[in-house]
Design an enzyme around this catalytic site. Sequence first.
Site, PDB file in Angstrom:
ATOM      1  N   ASN A 185       0.761  -7.259   4.606  1.00 16.98           N
ATOM      2  CA  ASN A 185      -0.025  -8.226   5.376  1.00 16.98           C
ATOM      3  C   ASN A 185      -1.520  -7.983   5.231  1.00 16.98           C
ATOM      4  O   ASN A 185      -2.309  -8.915   5.172  1.00 16.98           O
ATOM      5  CB  ASN A 185       0.353  -8.142   6.851  1.00 16.98           C
ATOM      6  CG  ASN A 185       1.728  -8.703   7.107  1.00 16.98           C
ATOM      7  OD1 ASN A 185       1.886  -9.878   7.393  1.00 16.98           O
ATOM      8  ND2 ASN A 185       2.750  -7.874   6.975  1.00 16.98           N
TER       9      ASN A 185
ATOM     10  N   SER B 209       0.831  -1.206   0.000  1.00 21.51           N
ATOM     11  CA  SER B 209       0.000   0.000   0.000  1.00 21.51           C
ATOM     12  C   SER B 209       0.867   1.259   0.000  1.00 21.51           C
ATOM     13  O   SER B 209       0.389   2.325  -0.360  1.00 21.51           O
ATOM     14  CB  SER B 209      -0.895   0.005   1.238  1.00 21.51           C
ATOM     15  OG  SER B 209      -0.086   0.042   2.393  1.00 21.51           O
TER      16      SER B 209
ATOM     17  N   GLU C 256       4.410   6.565   7.028  1.00 16.85           N
ATOM     18  CA  GLU C 256       4.136   7.155   5.707  1.00 16.85           C
ATOM     19  C   GLU C 256       4.416   8.665   5.705  1.00 16.85           C
ATOM     20  O   GLU C 256       4.727   9.244   4.675  1.00 16.85           O
ATOM     21  CB  GLU C 256       2.686   6.900   5.282  1.00 16.85           C
ATOM     22  CG  GLU C 256       2.396   5.457   4.892  1.00 16.85           C
ATOM     23  CD  GLU C 256       3.018   5.044   3.548  1.00 16.85           C
ATOM     24  OE1 GLU C 256       2.983   5.826   2.592  1.00 16.85           O
ATOM     25  OE2 GLU C 256       3.549   3.910   3.470  1.00 16.85           O
TER      26      GLU C 256
ATOM     27  N   TYR D 195      -4.107   0.978   3.954  1.00 10.90           N
ATOM     28  CA  TYR D 195      -5.141  -0.021   3.679  1.00 10.90           C
ATOM     29  C   TYR D 195      -5.696  -0.597   5.000  1.00 10.90           C
ATOM     30  O   TYR D 195      -6.775  -1.171   5.026  1.00 10.90           O
ATOM     31  CB  TYR D 195      -4.549  -1.192   2.891  1.00 10.90           C
ATOM     32  CG  TYR D 195      -4.374  -0.987   1.395  1.00 10.90           C
ATOM     33  CD1 TYR D 195      -4.400   0.265   0.809  1.00 10.90           C
ATOM     34  CD2 TYR D 195      -4.178  -2.095   0.575  1.00 10.90           C
ATOM     35  CE1 TYR D 195      -4.225   0.409  -0.565  1.00 10.90           C
ATOM     36  CE2 TYR D 195      -4.009  -1.969  -0.791  1.00 10.90           C
ATOM     37  CZ  TYR D 195      -4.028  -0.704  -1.360  1.00 10.90           C
ATOM     38  OH  TYR D 195      -3.857  -0.575  -2.720  1.00 10.90           O
ATOM     39  N   GLY D 196      -4.882  -0.475   6.042  1.00 12.82           N
ATOM     40  CA  GLY D 196      -5.150  -1.210   7.296  1.00 12.82           C
ATOM     41  C   GLY D 196      -6.482  -0.931   7.947  1.00 12.82           C
ATOM     42  O   GLY D 196      -6.982  -1.748   8.719  1.00 12.82           O
TER      43      GLY D 196
ATOM     44  N   CYS E 217       3.309  -6.414   9.878  1.00 13.60           N
ATOM     45  CA  CYS E 217       3.026  -5.332   8.941  1.00 13.60           C
ATOM     46  C   CYS E 217       4.379  -4.937   8.383  1.00 13.60           C
ATOM     47  O   CYS E 217       5.330  -4.721   9.153  1.00 13.60           O
ATOM     48  CB  CYS E 217       2.378  -4.143   9.654  1.00 13.60           C
ATOM     49  SG  CYS E 217       2.221  -2.687   8.578  1.00 13.60           S
TER      50      CYS E 217
HETATM   51  N1  DGL Z   1       2.370  -2.555   4.989  1.00 13.45           N
HETATM   52  C1  DGL Z   1       1.036  -3.031   5.094  1.00 13.45           C
HETATM   53  C2  DGL Z   1       0.958  -4.327   5.872  1.00 13.45           C
HETATM   54  O1  DGL Z   1       1.911  -5.086   5.877  1.00 13.45           O
HETATM   55  C3  DGL Z   1      -0.071  -2.161   5.523  1.00 13.45           C
HETATM   56  C4  DGL Z   1      -0.116  -0.814   5.700  1.00 13.45           C
HETATM   57  C5  DGL Z   1      -1.444  -0.114   5.520  1.00 13.45           C
HETATM   58  O2  DGL Z   1      -2.211   0.027   6.475  1.00 13.45           O
HETATM   59  O3  DGL Z   1      -1.656   0.288   4.412  1.00 13.45           O
HETATM   60  O4  DGL Z   1      -0.053  -4.618   6.450  1.00 13.45           O
END
Ligand code: DGL
Length: 271
Positions: free
Chosen positions: A72, A9, A156, A40-41, A190
């Site tokens: 993840n 993401s 981010e 995305y979380g 994550c």
């Molecule tokens: N890096 C992503 C993960 O491993 C998620 C980050 C997000 O919330 O976008 O879950």
Amino acid sequence: MARIGVFDSGYGGLTILEKFRALLPEYDYVYLGDNARTPYGTRSFEVVYQYTLECVKKLFELDCDLVILACNTASAKALRTIQQKDLPLIAPNKRVLGVIRPTAEKIGDFTKTNHVGLLGTEGTIQSGSYPIEINKLFPKIVVTGQACPMWVPLIENGEHLSDGADYFVEKYINKLLSADPKIDTLVLACTHYPLLVDKIKKHVGEHVQIISQGPIIADRLKDYLLRHPEMETKLSKNGECTFYTTESVDKFKKSASTFLQTNIEANHITL
Ligand code: DGL
């Protein structure tokens, strides 16, 4: 020839990509960060699935016959549907792999108390994917999850090394360790979280091992390529990596260069 696509993401998947390039430097990689729509979380199953599918299709267009969801949240909420429903229809000869199962397979090597802590996004924790996968392989392991919704935004926005980040690191770690004080193994579930590892270490005791996924996923990719010569032989081997972001190229270049500690060039992409 085909390349290996690495999707996240945002910037988190860079922690996986750098381990791929260290262990398997000969291959060509395409990194796609959906920075415009991160995080995305906190999003629903349907939205994460739609966003992830769009990015996977884009990576297919960019000649990636093998795509790793280095995320993840996407692995928890979109991988199975993409593998079972979409791939047979849109690209039967291409493959999409995730990060949860390979991580779950390794957990038994680490814990002595059989108590494992899981730090992830709300989506990953709520999906229950980790306890399901870990308990299929290690039924005695007790898995306690803690969602850390503030961590991805801190990373981010480049605030993960600031003093303010300590507050949120300590907060979620304390919650997790008081929910299960027997935890001796902490999974950073994550791909963004390795960027906070120094702060996380500061707030857990020395007796707790911290597992980052990068080395595990890189090792599993190596193994996958050995077991799948039909995929391996079509991968190009110039040791190159191309970066795409759905957000501003300048912002991506600056942040990604800091994370990877090397200057990179990036391209904007529209989905
Ligand atoms: N890096 C992503 C993960 O491993 C998620 C980050 C997000 O919330 O976008 O879950």
